[in-house]
Write a protein that holds these residues in place. Structure first.
Motif, PDB file in Angstrom:
ATOM      1  N   PRO A 267      -7.754 -16.657 -27.793  1.00 35.49           N
ATOM      2  CA  PRO A 267      -8.338 -15.311 -27.789  1.00 35.49           C
ATOM      3  C   PRO A 267      -9.833 -15.352 -28.071  1.00 35.49           C
ATOM      4  CG  PRO A 267      -6.309 -15.367 -29.073  1.00 35.49           C
ATOM      5  CD  PRO A 267      -6.664 -16.793 -28.769  1.00 35.49           C
ATOM      6  N   LEU A 268     -10.559 -14.470 -27.437  1.00 31.90           N
ATOM      7  CA  LEU A 268     -12.012 -14.436 -27.600  1.00 31.90           C
ATOM      8  C   LEU A 268     -12.412 -14.254 -29.060  1.00 31.90           C
ATOM      9  CD1 LEU A 268     -14.905 -14.261 -26.488  1.00 31.90           C
ATOM     10  CD2 LEU A 268     -14.494 -11.826 -26.050  1.00 31.90           C
ATOM     11  N   GLY A 269     -11.714 -13.389 -29.774  1.00 37.32           N
ATOM     12  CA  GLY A 269     -12.045 -13.166 -31.174  1.00 37.32           C
ATOM     13  C   GLY A 269     -11.940 -14.433 -32.001  1.00 37.32           C
ATOM     14  N   GLN A 270     -10.879 -15.206 -31.750  1.00 36.09           N
ATOM     15  CA  GLN A 270     -10.692 -16.459 -32.487  1.00 36.09           C
ATOM     16  C   GLN A 270     -11.755 -17.478 -32.107  1.00 36.09           C
ATOM     17  OE1 GLN A 270      -6.798 -18.227 -31.987  1.00 36.09           O
ATOM     18  NE2 GLN A 270      -7.437 -20.171 -32.893  1.00 36.09           N
ATOM     19  N   LEU A 271     -12.072 -17.560 -30.828  1.00 36.67           N
ATOM     20  CA  LEU A 271     -13.080 -18.513 -30.367  1.00 36.67           C
ATOM     21  C   LEU A 271     -14.441 -18.219 -30.987  1.00 36.67           C
ATOM     22  CD1 LEU A 271     -13.496 -20.090 -26.938  1.00 36.67           C
ATOM     23  CD2 LEU A 271     -15.479 -18.932 -27.916  1.00 36.67           C
ATOM     24  N   VAL A 272     -14.828 -16.957 -30.995  1.00 42.38           N
ATOM     25  CA  VAL A 272     -16.128 -16.592 -31.557  1.00 42.38           C
ATOM     26  C   VAL A 272     -16.158 -16.824 -33.061  1.00 42.38           C
ATOM     27  CG1 VAL A 272     -17.701 -14.651 -31.965  1.00 42.38           C
ATOM     28  CG2 VAL A 272     -16.686 -14.989 -29.708  1.00 42.38           C
ATOM     29  N   GLU A 273     -15.039 -16.584 -33.722  1.00 45.27           N
ATOM     30  CA  GLU A 273     -14.972 -16.865 -35.162  1.00 45.27           C
ATOM     31  C   GLU A 273     -15.195 -18.343 -35.438  1.00 45.27           C
ATOM     32  OE1 GLU A 273     -11.894 -16.342 -38.964  1.00 45.27           O
ATOM     33  OE2 GLU A 273     -11.341 -15.611 -36.965  1.00 45.27           O
ATOM     34  N   ALA A 290     -11.315  -8.450 -27.858  1.00 43.53           N
ATOM     35  CA  ALA A 290     -11.041  -9.580 -28.764  1.00 43.53           C
ATOM     36  C   ALA A 290      -9.822 -10.387 -28.346  1.00 43.53           C
ATOM     37  CB  ALA A 290     -10.882  -9.075 -30.195  1.00 43.53           C
ATOM     38  N   ASP A 291      -8.862  -9.751 -27.654  1.00 44.75           N
ATOM     39  CA  ASP A 291      -7.625 -10.450 -27.296  1.00 44.75           C
ATOM     40  C   ASP A 291      -7.683 -11.120 -25.923  1.00 44.75           C
ATOM     41  OD1 ASP A 291      -6.419  -9.758 -29.682  1.00 44.75           O
ATOM     42  OD2 ASP A 291      -5.598  -7.886 -28.887  1.00 44.75           O
ATOM     43  N   GLN A 292      -8.768 -10.958 -25.205  1.00 45.64           N
ATOM     44  CA  GLN A 292      -8.891 -11.643 -23.917  1.00 45.64           C
ATOM     45  C   GLN A 292      -8.973 -13.145 -24.151  1.00 45.64           C
ATOM     46  OE1 GLN A 292     -11.638 -10.118 -21.040  1.00 45.64           O
ATOM     47  NE2 GLN A 292     -11.531  -8.020 -21.813  1.00 45.64           N
ATOM     48  N   THR A 293      -8.309 -13.920 -23.301  1.00 49.18           N
ATOM     49  CA  THR A 293      -8.194 -15.359 -23.535  1.00 49.18           C
ATOM     50  C   THR A 293      -9.120 -16.171 -22.631  1.00 49.18           C
ATOM     51  OG1 THR A 293      -6.328 -15.486 -22.004  1.00 49.18           O
ATOM     52  CG2 THR A 293      -5.822 -15.139 -24.333  1.00 49.18           C
ATOM     53  N   LEU A 294      -9.455 -17.376 -23.125  1.00 46.49           N
ATOM     54  CA  LEU A 294     -10.355 -18.252 -22.385  1.00 46.49           C
ATOM     55  C   LEU A 294      -9.771 -19.644 -22.261  1.00 46.49           C
ATOM     56  CD1 LEU A 294     -12.399 -16.524 -24.613  1.00 46.49           C
ATOM     57  CD2 LEU A 294     -13.990 -17.329 -22.860  1.00 46.49           C
ATOM     58  N   LEU A 295     -10.244 -20.347 -21.256  1.00 46.65           N
ATOM     59  CA  LEU A 295      -9.885 -21.738 -21.025  1.00 46.65           C
ATOM     60  C   LEU A 295     -11.169 -22.497 -20.754  1.00 46.65           C
ATOM     61  CD1 LEU A 295      -7.660 -23.901 -20.445  1.00 46.65           C
ATOM     62  CD2 LEU A 295      -7.830 -23.234 -18.037  1.00 46.65           C
ATOM     63  N   GLY A 296     -11.424 -23.557 -21.528  1.00 45.24           N
ATOM     64  CA  GLY A 296     -12.644 -24.325 -21.292  1.00 45.24           C
ATOM     65  C   GLY A 296     -13.051 -25.132 -22.509  1.00 45.24           C
ATOM     66  N   ALA A 297     -14.131 -25.892 -22.338  1.00 46.01           N
ATOM     67  CA  ALA A 297     -14.700 -26.714 -23.415  1.00 46.01           C
ATOM     68  C   ALA A 297     -16.044 -26.116 -23.808  1.00 46.01           C
ATOM     69  CB  ALA A 297     -14.871 -28.157 -22.948  1.00 46.01           C
ATOM     70  N   PHE A 298     -16.123 -25.600 -25.025  1.00 48.86           N
ATOM     71  CA  PHE A 298     -17.303 -24.891 -25.477  1.00 48.86           C
ATOM     72  C   PHE A 298     -18.097 -25.769 -26.456  1.00 48.86           C
ATOM     73  CE2 PHE A 298     -14.364 -21.790 -23.970  1.00 48.86           C
ATOM     74  CZ  PHE A 298     -15.137 -20.775 -23.421  1.00 48.86           C
ATOM     75  N   PRO A 299     -19.390 -25.964 -26.208  1.00 48.86           N
ATOM     76  CA  PRO A 299     -20.211 -26.782 -27.112  1.00 48.86           C
ATOM     77  C   PRO A 299     -20.421 -26.076 -28.440  1.00 48.86           C
ATOM     78  CG  PRO A 299     -21.583 -25.772 -25.429  1.00 48.86           C
ATOM     79  CD  PRO A 299     -20.172 -25.445 -25.063  1.00 48.86           C
ATOM     80  N   LEU A 300     -19.994 -26.693 -29.512  1.00 47.70           N
ATOM     81  CA  LEU A 300     -20.059 -26.055 -30.819  1.00 47.70           C
ATOM     82  C   LEU A 300     -21.483 -25.842 -31.302  1.00 47.70           C
ATOM     83  CD1 LEU A 300     -17.148 -27.985 -32.571  1.00 47.70           C
ATOM     84  CD2 LEU A 300     -17.178 -25.559 -31.960  1.00 47.70           C
ATOM     85  N   GLN A 301     -22.372 -26.756 -30.956  1.00 45.69           N
ATOM     86  CA  GLN A 301     -23.723 -26.709 -31.507  1.00 45.69           C
ATOM     87  C   GLN A 301     -24.743 -26.100 -30.554  1.00 45.69           C
ATOM     88  OE1 GLN A 301     -23.239 -30.890 -32.286  1.00 45.69           O
ATOM     89  NE2 GLN A 301     -23.528 -30.604 -34.478  1.00 45.69           N
ATOM     90  N   ASP A 302     -24.286 -25.585 -29.422  1.00 44.40           N
ATOM     91  CA  ASP A 302     -25.171 -24.925 -28.464  1.00 44.40           C
ATOM     92  C   ASP A 302     -24.653 -23.506 -28.255  1.00 44.40           C
ATOM     93  OD1 ASP A 302     -26.725 -24.018 -26.367  1.00 44.40           O
ATOM     94  OD2 ASP A 302     -26.653 -25.903 -25.249  1.00 44.40           O
ATOM     95  N   LEU A 303     -25.085 -22.610 -29.129  1.00 39.23           N
ATOM     96  CA  LEU A 303     -24.574 -21.243 -29.102  1.00 39.23           C
ATOM     97  C   LEU A 303     -24.945 -20.533 -27.805  1.00 39.23           C
ATOM     98  CD1 LEU A 303     -23.066 -19.062 -30.656  1.00 39.23           C
ATOM     99  CD2 LEU A 303     -25.242 -18.392 -31.709  1.00 39.23           C
ATOM    100  N   GLU A 304     -26.158 -20.757 -27.310  1.00 38.50           N
ATOM    101  CA  GLU A 304     -26.593 -20.098 -26.077  1.00 38.50           C
ATOM    102  C   GLU A 304     -25.686 -20.468 -24.906  1.00 38.50           C
ATOM    103  OE1 GLU A 304     -28.843 -17.803 -25.746  1.00 38.50           O
ATOM    104  OE2 GLU A 304     -29.298 -17.850 -27.877  1.00 38.50           O
ATOM    105  N   GLN A 305     -25.366 -21.752 -24.784  1.00 35.33           N
ATOM    106  CA  GLN A 305     -24.507 -22.197 -23.693  1.00 35.33           C
ATOM    107  C   GLN A 305     -23.106 -21.603 -23.821  1.00 35.33           C
ATOM    108  OE1 GLN A 305     -25.063 -23.610 -20.938  1.00 35.33           O
ATOM    109  NE2 GLN A 305     -22.980 -24.066 -20.264  1.00 35.33           N
ATOM    110  N   SER A 306     -22.578 -21.566 -25.033  1.00 41.44           N
ATOM    111  CA  SER A 306     -21.252 -20.992 -25.233  1.00 41.44           C
ATOM    112  C   SER A 306     -21.238 -19.512 -24.882  1.00 41.44           C
ATOM    113  CB  SER A 306     -20.806 -21.189 -26.686  1.00 41.44           C
ATOM    114  OG  SER A 306     -20.535 -22.552 -26.955  1.00 41.44           O
TER     115      SER A 306
END
Length: 338
Positions: A267-273, A290-306
């Protein structure tokens, strides 16, 4: 105090004073494009400037959301005083100090850690700052990965090796010797293994990727009966009194050691948290998305890219309220188009 410490103190005071001025301009709503560019140049020109801006924003967010109207007006008065700059930088520093003092007097803190917790973290044998991921190899061959804002102590004086997780999260790949891990809630005894431990507000989570780990709660009436062994591919949440039944562990739960958050229907809310743990930023997700879901690899240390990945993947609008204040809202245009 040494000359070097004096210089560092003065540099931080300078950076905080300048940050107060810039923040006042942001709050005014009257910044031109040229002024925004100048702010960005100032922000990126040194670590002290980035540190000062994060402190000002963090404090402002806490105060803005939690103070009563009268106190909020007083805070705004301090910021306005910084903006006027009539009496030079000393007045700015005094105003900023007043703002910090007000936070203390109203029972708030500019960081989620109290003074005692902050001291314990930064006084630990190994620690990380917010957003930092660190790998450590111990004398017995054990390898540790400390996640963001984490700390561990290492004691090799007793037979075997004793680790104390002070704060945050650690992934441990055990070496050749005996190892015990102490947490606020339990004693963990790994049986030749690779596992992750994460501290929460009142409970803790253990994920085992190889081998097994015995969990013994500290305050259980009968610790031997409350103990439980968590096997490969399992995870469990436990308190100081009990250990929950194990559940399947997230297969990629250790991906953070490589600086990546793997989302598989998250869920988007969990990912952003999760992303928020790695950045000095206020990240808010509207309840409608907040409940919309995502699939992918998000860079933890690059907030702009995420944020770009989220914006390009979901029908949402990523809106930057301030440089370190981001809100994710429904994309009204996309909704109308549909």
């Amino acid at each position: 105090m040494s000359d070097e410490q004096d210089m560092e103190r003065d540099e931080r005071r300078r950076a905080l004073s300048e940050a107060a001025e810039w923040f006042a301009q942001w709050r005014s709503g009257e910044m031109t494009e040229a002024q925004r560019d100048a702010w960005q140049e100032w922000h990126d020109s040194g670590a002290q400037n980035r540190w000062a801006w994060a402190r000002i924003e963090a404090l402002s967010q806490r105060l803005g959301g939690e103070l009563e109207d009268d106190d909020r007006q007083a805070v705004n008065g301090v910021i306005a005083e910084a903006r006027r700059r009539r009496t030079g930088r000393q007045r700015l520093w005094n105003g900023l100090a007043s703002l910090m003092a007000m936070a203390v007097l109203t029972g708030l803190a500019w960081q989620p850690l109290g003074i005692d917790d902050w001291t314990q973290r930064w006084g630990a044998d190994y620690h990380t700052a917010t957003g930092e991921i660190r790998r450590v190899t111990l004398d017995d061959g054990s390898r540790l990965w400390l996640n963001t804002a984490s700390a561990v102590n290492v004691d090799d004086a007793s037979p075997g090796l004793r680790l104390e997780l002070v704060s945050g999260e650690v992934l441990i790949d055990t070496g050749r010797g005996r190892l015990v891990v102490e947490t606020p809630n339990a004693r963990l005894t790994p049986l030749g293994t690779r596992f992750d431990v994460r501290l929460g507000d009142s409970d803790e989570t253990l994920s085992v990727f190889e081998g097994a780990v015995k969990v013994r709660p500290r305050a259980a009436d009968r610790a031997s009966e409350a103990s439980r062994v968590i096997e490969t591919g399992q995870e469990s949440t436990y308190t100081s009194r009990s250990v929950a039944s194990p559940r399947p562990a997230e297969p990629a739960g250790d991906a953070w050691t490589g600086g990546v958050l793997l989302a598989d229907g998250m869920p988007l809310g969990q990912l952003v948290e999760e992303l928020g743990r790695y950045h000095h930023a206020r990240l808010r997700v509207a309840p409608e998305v907040a409940d919309q879901t995502l699939l992918g690899a998000f860079p933890l240390q690059d907030l702009e890219q995420s944020m770009r990945m989220i914006d390009n993947t979901l029908p949402v609008r990523v809106r930057r309220v301030m440089p370190l204040w981001i809100e994710i809202e429904p994309d009204r245009v996309a909704s109308v188009t549909k």
